[in-house]
Structures are given as structure tokens and as C-alpha cells.
Design an enzyme around this catalytic site. Structure first.
Site, mmCIF file in Angstrom:
data_model
loop_
_atom_site.group_PDB
_atom_site.id
_atom_site.type_symbol
_atom_site.label_atom_id
_atom_site.label_comp_id
_atom_site.label_asym_id
_atom_site.label_seq_id
_atom_site.Cartn_x
_atom_site.Cartn_y
_atom_site.Cartn_z
ATOM 1 N NE ARG A 120 -4.100 -1.656 1.849
ATOM 2 C CZ ARG A 120 -5.055 -1.831 2.720
ATOM 3 N NH1 ARG A 120 -4.895 -1.471 3.958
ATOM 4 N NH2 ARG A 120 -6.188 -2.349 2.342
ATOM 5 C CD GLN A 125 -3.153 5.581 -3.695
ATOM 6 O OE1 GLN A 125 -2.944 6.509 -4.479
ATOM 7 N NE2 GLN A 125 -3.535 5.773 -2.459
ATOM 8 C CG ASP A 128 -4.729 -2.056 -3.841
ATOM 9 O OD1 ASP A 128 -5.043 -3.260 -3.800
ATOM 10 O OD2 ASP A 128 -4.785 -1.306 -2.861
ATOM 11 C CB SER A 131 -8.083 -0.433 -3.689
ATOM 12 O OG SER A 131 -7.296 -0.333 -2.542
ATOM 13 C CE1 TYR A 228 -5.037 -4.470 4.730
ATOM 14 C CE2 TYR A 228 -2.709 -3.903 4.584
ATOM 15 C CZ TYR A 228 -3.871 -4.397 4.004
ATOM 16 O OH TYR A 228 -3.846 -4.807 2.708
HETATM 17 P P1 NAD Z 1 -9.701 -3.776 5.302
HETATM 18 O O1 NAD Z 1 -10.468 -4.426 4.229
HETATM 19 O O2 NAD Z 1 -8.469 -4.433 5.825
HETATM 20 O O3 NAD Z 1 -10.671 -3.521 6.545
HETATM 21 C C1 NAD Z 1 -11.888 -2.841 6.399
HETATM 22 C C2 NAD Z 1 -12.072 -1.858 7.544
HETATM 23 O O4 NAD Z 1 -12.448 -2.557 8.733
HETATM 24 C C3 NAD Z 1 -10.843 -1.053 7.914
HETATM 25 O O5 NAD Z 1 -11.137 0.333 7.821
HETATM 26 C C4 NAD Z 1 -10.537 -1.468 9.338
HETATM 27 O O6 NAD Z 1 -9.977 -0.426 10.125
HETATM 28 C C5 NAD Z 1 -11.925 -1.849 9.827
HETATM 29 N N1 NAD Z 1 -11.959 -2.666 11.053
HETATM 30 C C6 NAD Z 1 -11.150 -3.694 11.426
HETATM 31 N N2 NAD Z 1 -11.516 -4.177 12.637
HETATM 32 C C7 NAD Z 1 -12.584 -3.457 13.035
HETATM 33 C C8 NAD Z 1 -13.404 -3.479 14.193
HETATM 34 N N3 NAD Z 1 -13.190 -4.335 15.193
HETATM 35 N N4 NAD Z 1 -14.422 -2.586 14.277
HETATM 36 C C9 NAD Z 1 -14.647 -1.687 13.290
HETATM 37 N N5 NAD Z 1 -13.907 -1.622 12.165
HETATM 38 C C10 NAD Z 1 -12.875 -2.478 12.044
HETATM 39 O O7 NAD Z 1 -9.314 -2.293 4.893
HETATM 40 P P2 NAD Z 1 -9.169 -1.679 3.416
HETATM 41 O O8 NAD Z 1 -10.485 -1.348 2.897
HETATM 42 O O9 NAD Z 1 -8.335 -2.582 2.602
HETATM 43 O O10 NAD Z 1 -8.339 -0.340 3.636
HETATM 44 C C11 NAD Z 1 -8.177 0.356 4.802
HETATM 45 C C12 NAD Z 1 -7.389 1.666 4.541
HETATM 46 O O11 NAD Z 1 -6.212 1.470 3.768
HETATM 47 C C13 NAD Z 1 -8.194 2.713 3.823
HETATM 48 O O12 NAD Z 1 -8.083 3.897 4.563
HETATM 49 C C14 NAD Z 1 -7.549 2.867 2.500
HETATM 50 O O13 NAD Z 1 -7.615 4.187 1.988
HETATM 51 C C15 NAD Z 1 -6.137 2.463 2.777
HETATM 52 N N6 NAD Z 1 -5.529 1.918 1.527
HETATM 53 C C16 NAD Z 1 -4.411 2.523 1.003
HETATM 54 C C17 NAD Z 1 -3.849 2.030 -0.175
HETATM 55 C C18 NAD Z 1 -2.629 2.657 -0.795
HETATM 56 O O14 NAD Z 1 -2.126 3.630 -0.273
HETATM 57 N N7 NAD Z 1 -2.105 2.124 -1.882
HETATM 58 C C19 NAD Z 1 -4.410 0.919 -0.802
HETATM 59 C C20 NAD Z 1 -5.537 0.318 -0.236
HETATM 60 C C21 NAD Z 1 -6.076 0.857 0.931
#
Ligand code: NAD
Length: 375
Positions: A120, A125, A128, A131, A228
């Protein structure tokens, strides 16, 4: 360089190429061969691939002499015979669950690259797949939830009286959760959302939804490492359970998306909490494949408990095959083109590159991924 695109196994609707990426690969000097019917479920007829400059053929024709194989899911190594020695197999290879398949890729002399392990970082990006597919999943979760809900989402003031707006609660505000919030807002629902990462509070507000957060116990500061979450303390879990209990009884639709990498999905809604919801309410559990955020979720199934429908969503992107293919195919193109060496007419993947190190599973007959060899 010949690039092969195969028809995926039954049940997979997506295709790893679209006519646009065929043209773009051709512009890099590559030749794209597509197995007949590979795009059918994604609404891409063979003729469109042909018009974009691809050659079409049987699986064996397409594999013969290929230096790159593009895939949505990994296939059996035995079904990939005919490709060049050292050919790249690029796709969603699910390395932890398909460990034996990875060994077989090594044995077959393929260089397997798992796109779901893309780091990430800003540079990656556009490559990915998690995403791009989660975003569509978040949208579809709301649409499926709305379809299963026996009431309307928006407020309607009619001559026959007022229809009150649906209350939607999104739990887990990552890529899927953010899109779920945006979609529910567009449909006119009153939306609230929660997460353990504090940075999501502002993101929720910026979409016009209400953040519902545990205030008395510290959660994860900022974005969390790599965006994460980690497993929360018992104290936090208890506080979160109380918060959910007080909020959930007033909700009509709940979309849960909470995931913790390498762990079962956190349990966010118990059967007792479910029982406080109004009959006819709907929960869409996007974490179903990882064990579910809701007690009683069954992956790929729809169950009714205490009058509440629980949809155990699995791979919702597949139900939006055309868009999901387009985004996935562009992720693959963006990755390969970033490493393309014009003179050699193929991608060069340096051993010390952060992206290569993260996604390369096998090379020169061996499993080389540290995540796999350390496991
Ligand atoms: P994910 O699929 O791993 O998890 C989904 C969401 O569940 C997350 O926001 C996590 O904090 C939340 N979660 C976990 N346990 C929880 C709990 N007990 N109660 C409530 N919520 C809980 O996450 P994702 O969708 O893959 O991405 C998360 C973040 O990463 C986003 O902010 C995204 O913008 C960022 N991201 C960045 C890049 C990059 O920079 N290349 C790529 C992908 C995602």
C-alpha cells in the site's frame, strides 16, 4: 512478448483483460492472445477483443509460447502447460490458501506474482486489485441490501403520506465501507458509520454521514499501519459491544466490512444484538468469507434470524463483472507497464524493488516469497 488471457474457471465472471488493455499492451509491442469466450460473462464478446487487435484461440493456442499469463484467479499449474519457461503468471493467486498451487507454479517454472499482496504505497495505488474490487463490493452491498429490504431508502412525501428514510449503519470504513456510505447517501438513507481507526472519523463526516465511535477507550490512531487494523484489546471490544448495542436497534440496514489481515474477521454483532433489530431489517456481511462480522453469517448464503435477513456476501465484485473486469484489467496493465522495458519488449522485475519483493511468489523453480517461506 505474447500475453495469454485464459477463460477463468466456472463461477468466475470476470476477465483479466478488456479491449482497452489489449490495445495498450499492443502499443507496448506485445501481442495479446485471448481464449475464446474469456470475456463472455463480463459482457465482452470475442469480436471486441479481435477488433482491439487480440488473437483468439483455444486454451492450448493461447498458452503456446506465452511469456505472460494474466488471470483473475490462479489456475492449476497443469492447466497452464505450453507457456514459455519462466513465464509470468499475474493475478489474484490467493497464496496463503492456495499454498500447494504455489509450489506447483514453482515446479512448473512459472514466475507467480500475487497481485493481492501489492504494497500500500502511492506508486502502487493504480495496481491494487483489493481496492478496485472492494470499492465495487461496497457499492453492491448497499444495492443488494436495498433489494432485500421491504421498505424504501429515501424519504418520500406523497399524497398518501410520508415514507421515512432508511437508517444505514456501516461498520468498518475502509475502501468498501467508504463506497457503501457514499452509495447509501446517494439513495437517500440516513447514514452512520464506525471504525477502529481514528482517521476514518473525518472521512465519514466528509461523506455527510455520522461517525459513531468508542470514546472512552483508545482505538487505533490515525490510519493504522498501512491502513490496516489490528485485533483490539478486550476493554475496547467490550466498549464497542456496548456502543453497538445502543445503536443497532434503531438501524434498518447494517453493512459490515471489518477485516484484520491474516486473522478471522472480528465479531461485531452478536445474536442477542441482532434480536433487538426491527423485523425486516437487513445486514450485509462483506466479511463473510473471513468468518463474518455477524454471528450466524453463512458465506454465500442468505439467512433470516429474528426476522432480520443476513446476507453473507462473497466476492460481490463478481456480480459487477464488466466494471470489475475493467478495473482489474487496468490494475494488471498498470503494474506490467510500470516495469516494461521498451528495448527488451518485456517487463523487467528487479529483485530489490518494493513491489516485486512483496508480490513475487516463485522464481527459477523455487518459492521465493518471504511471507510464504517464513510461514
Ligand atoms: P480492510 O479491508 O483491511 O478492513 C476494512 C475496515 O475494517 C478497515 O477500515 C478497518 O480499520 C476496519 N476494522 C477492522 N476491525 C474493526 C473493528 N473491530 N471494528 C470496526 N472496524 C474495524 O481495509 P481496506 O479497505 O483494505 O483499507 C483500509 C485503509 O487502507 C483505507 O483507509 C484505504 O484508503 C487504505 N488503503 C491505502 C492504499 C494505498 O495507499 N495504496 C491501498 C488500499 C487501501
Amino acid at each position: 512478448m505474447k500475453i495469454a488471457v485464459l477463460k477463468e474457471a466456472a463461477g468466475e465472471t470476470r476477465c483479466a483483460a478488456i479491449p482497452e488493455t489489449v490495445r495498450k499492451f499492443a502499443a507496448l509491442g506485445a501481442e495479446v492472445a485471448i481464449q475464446r469466450g474469456a470475456g463472455t460473462d463480463a459482457s465482452i464478446p470475442d469480436a471486441e477483443f479481435e477488433a482491439a487487435g487480440a488473437s483468439l484461440g483455444s486454451r492450448a493456442d493461447v498458452l503456446k509460447g506465452a511469456g505472460i499469463i494474466l488471470a483473475i484467479n490462479g489456475a492449476d499449474a497443469a492447466s497452464l502447460k505450453g507457456a514459455e519457461s519462466g513465464a509470468l503468471l499475474v493475478g489474484g493467486l490467493d497464496p496463503l490458501r492456495q499454498r500447494q498451487a504455489v509450489d506447483a507454479y514453482a515446479k512448473a517454472g512459472l514466475e507467480a506474482l500475487a497481485m493481492e499482496w501489492m504494497p500500500r504505497i502511492t506508486r502502487a495505488q493504480s495496481m491494487d486489485i483489493l481496492s478496485s474490487q472492494s470499492n465495487l463490493g461496497g457499492y453492491k452491498a448497499v444495492v443488494d441490501g436495498a433489494a432485500a429490504y421491504g421498505r424504501a431508502f429515501p424519504m418520500m412525501m406523497t399524497a398518501a403520506g410520508t415514507v421515512s428514510p432508511a437508517k444505514v449503519f456501516v461498520m468498518g470504513v475502509g475502501v468498501a465501507g467508504l463506497q457503501a456510505i457514499a452509495t447509501a447517501k446517494r439513495l437517500g438513507a440516513q447514514v452512520s458509520a464506525t471504525d477502529v481507526r481514528s482517521a476514518t472519523k473525518e472521512q465519514i463526516q466528509s461523506l455527510g454521514a455520522k461517525p459513531i465511535f468508542v470514546e472512552n477507550v483508545a482505538g487505533i490512531e490515525g490510519e493504522g499501519a498501512g491502513g490496516y487494523a489490528t485485533e483490539m484489546s478486550e476493554e475496547y471490544q467490550k466498549a464497542q459491544a456496548e456502543l453497538v448495542s445502543s445503536h443497532i436497534a434503531k438501524q434498518d440496514i447494517v453493512i459490515t466490512t471489518a477485516l484484520i489481515p491474516g486473522r478471522p474477521a472480528p465479531r461485531l454483532i452478536s445474536d442477542a444484538q441482532l434480536a433487538t433489530m426491527r423485523p425486516g431489517s437487513v445486514i450485509v456481511d462483506l466479511a463473510a468469507e473471513a468468518g463474518g462480522n455477524v454471528e450466524g453469517t453463512l458465506s454465500g448464503e442468505r439467512v433470516v434470524k429474528h426476522g432480520v435477513t443476513i446476507i453473507g456476501a462473497s466476492n460481490l465484485a463478481r456480480s459487477l463483472a464488466a466494471d470489475a473486469s475493467a478495473l482489474f484489467a487496468r490494475n494488471l496493465y498498470n503494474f506490467l507497464s510500470a516495469f516494461w522495458d521498451k528495448e527488451q519488449g518485456r517487463p523487467l522485475l528487479p529483485d530489490d524493488d518494493e513491489i516485486v519483493k512483496a508480490i513475487r511468489l516463485t522464481k527459477d523453480g523455487k518459492v521465493v516469497s518471504e511471507r510464504l517461506t517464513a510461514a
